[in-house]
Design an enzyme around this catalytic site. Sequence first.
Site, PDB file in Angstrom:
ATOM      1  N   ASP A 227       0.825  -1.215   0.000  1.00 15.64           N
ATOM      2  CA  ASP A 227       0.000   0.000   0.000  1.00 15.64           C
ATOM      3  C   ASP A 227       0.856   1.261   0.000  1.00 15.64           C
ATOM      4  O   ASP A 227       0.530   2.244  -0.669  1.00 15.64           O
ATOM      5  CB  ASP A 227      -0.910   0.001   1.226  1.00 15.64           C
ATOM      6  CG  ASP A 227      -1.929  -1.128   1.187  1.00 15.64           C
ATOM      7  OD1 ASP A 227      -2.279  -1.579   0.085  1.00 15.64           O
ATOM      8  OD2 ASP A 227      -2.361  -1.565   2.272  1.00 15.64           O
ATOM      9  N   PHE A 229       3.855   1.676  -1.246  1.00 19.26           N
ATOM     10  CA  PHE A 229       4.471   1.844  -2.568  1.00 19.26           C
ATOM     11  C   PHE A 229       3.457   2.389  -3.565  1.00 19.26           C
ATOM     12  O   PHE A 229       3.767   3.279  -4.373  1.00 19.26           O
ATOM     13  CB  PHE A 229       5.024   0.503  -3.043  1.00 19.26           C
ATOM     14  CG  PHE A 229       5.889   0.595  -4.266  1.00 19.26           C
ATOM     15  CD1 PHE A 229       6.938   1.497  -4.345  1.00 19.26           C
ATOM     16  CD2 PHE A 229       5.671  -0.241  -5.357  1.00 19.26           C
ATOM     17  CE1 PHE A 229       7.739   1.584  -5.475  1.00 19.26           C
ATOM     18  CE2 PHE A 229       6.460  -0.172  -6.477  1.00 19.26           C
ATOM     19  CZ  PHE A 229       7.501   0.735  -6.536  1.00 19.26           C
TER      20      PHE A 229
END
Length: 614
Positions: A227, A229
């Site tokens: 999440d 990234f």
Amino acid sequence: MDTNEDSPHIRAQVEDDGSVLNSNLFLEHVGEVSLTLNSDGLSWKLLESLQNDQDGLSCLGIKFISKSETEIKFSDVYAVEFINWGLIHESVLSNAGGCLIRHESEMYRFTVHGVQRSKTRPSLLVLAVYTFGHKDLRTCHLWVNRINALLKMETGRPKSLLVFVHPLSGKGNGCRTWQTVAPIFSHAKVKTKVIVTQRAGHAFDVMASISNEELNSHDGVIAVGGDGFFNEILNGLLSSRLKAPYPPAPADFVHSVGSNDSVLVHDPNETDAETSCENEDHSPLLSSPRSNPIGLSNLRTEEGSCDRDQDSKFSLPNERFRFGIIPAGSTDAIVICSTGTRDPVTSALHIVLGKRVCLDIAQVVRWKTTSTSKDVPCVRYAASFVGYGFYGDVITESEKYRWMGPKRYDYAGTKVFLRHRSYEAEVACLEVKSEKTSASSETVASQRYGLWLLPKKSERIVCRVNCSTCNTNRSCVSTSVPPEAPSSDPEEQRWLKSKGSFLSVGAAIISCRNERAPDGLVADAHLSDGFLHLILIKNCPHASYLWHLTQLARRGGNPLNFEFVEHYKTTAFTFTSSSDDSVWNLDGEPFQAHKLSAQVFRGLVNLFASGPEV
């Protein structure tokens, strides 16, 4: 090869539009079948065998092959390829014992790559590979060409994608995860430009600096990671392209705007310090009928910055351009909420099949880093969750133990829980006009104050495929910027305020389902309904807070059914800490902010997903 010899096997019974094709071919591990192609897909039926009065082939009472017709829709087919001369393994029934035996024949072959749903886990997609064979080369080419022609008519499927791979995401499996799913994109003839990130902020820098012309040459961008990234990639794209006003705010929320109204996002990788404050005073919710539209008239533009491809525009929202996530992180809540499972193959299949679902995005503006700092506004975007207090301390503490992998969250969470710190702050929420529903008396009573205070027990109308809540009174693509933003008329805005001691303040944009919280923070939060779910956890005994967290970890639990928990459905909120500084959790990334405001943009971006199956 003489075509007349095999012409009986190609029966072009074809309707007036010439769309139906029928041939006798051999299906790998099955035997000779009658294969039919029409505009919807492929269907095949096992040709009658020696025991044509039976329902299927069996050995010792075990049924191996059903004679009933089988089919696959083109909407579930992502590739077909010719694989030349080779062996086809057939299953035939022996005369003597009536048992299944294997027989091999050499012939020309082609393979159809498709998708099937798991019978036990409906959201899980599994690869389905069907290899057909025929002695005639031209017959195989005819089938491949006809199937490819119909696959090209499937709309919305990507042709070119920009792929970012986080090599250290989760347990460090980013590259291995991409290698697992890369053949799916190759079979589907999707061009991929793969960038393996070399440092923190690498993906942000690429997305922020990429030209609109190059961006428009791709059908989407894929994050192979978690999440956090995805949040980095999302902020890289939106930071320099989204033109939107700042969130609304009540009259006494003092902005430190200065004269720079075109400020974009600061460095997303800055490290924020941990802070806490222990106070116990608490005042009830108060209604503030008047508000100040400061910031709403400050339309953020790119004037004064370098012009970005004046001849090439990238619009937002953008129906064609979609984000995709192939899960390789520690939590992967966005993938679980949008596909129903945490499976890289399922996510890859959603992408190549061109699935699409709209996703709400929260705009978070930091006005002060600390109580004494003089800052320019710093804008960030979040797709799943924004949290302060317990959530901010957990993400700050976990950063010290990245070497532990996903287990660091359990360890950090335990340490923070044992501290049991409360945080003195003031929160204000924008009212939501109630919908015409059969609301409970508790809900109706709360609406006297203008804000939608939800009942303690959620009705749990969860977000699913073709969700009626997400699709009601809206279109995924809007010409307004931001789409369906809160009203800027101060006469139409009313605010509720809460000032006191909190264990945590959280705003869930989606349900945030994950392996630690199977129903999520808010079970009935939706992907694209245009609302934030604001959850205020007031100071309470240690044991009570533990019971709240235990309910979060249970499927079917009621984590909001406590006197110290307040749950509000809103479109915007403001926050001011009484401590010198404070740390927030934005999609799993730390963000230091003493004073901030936030609003939600409905359906701002599109995902390669379709929502979880029932």
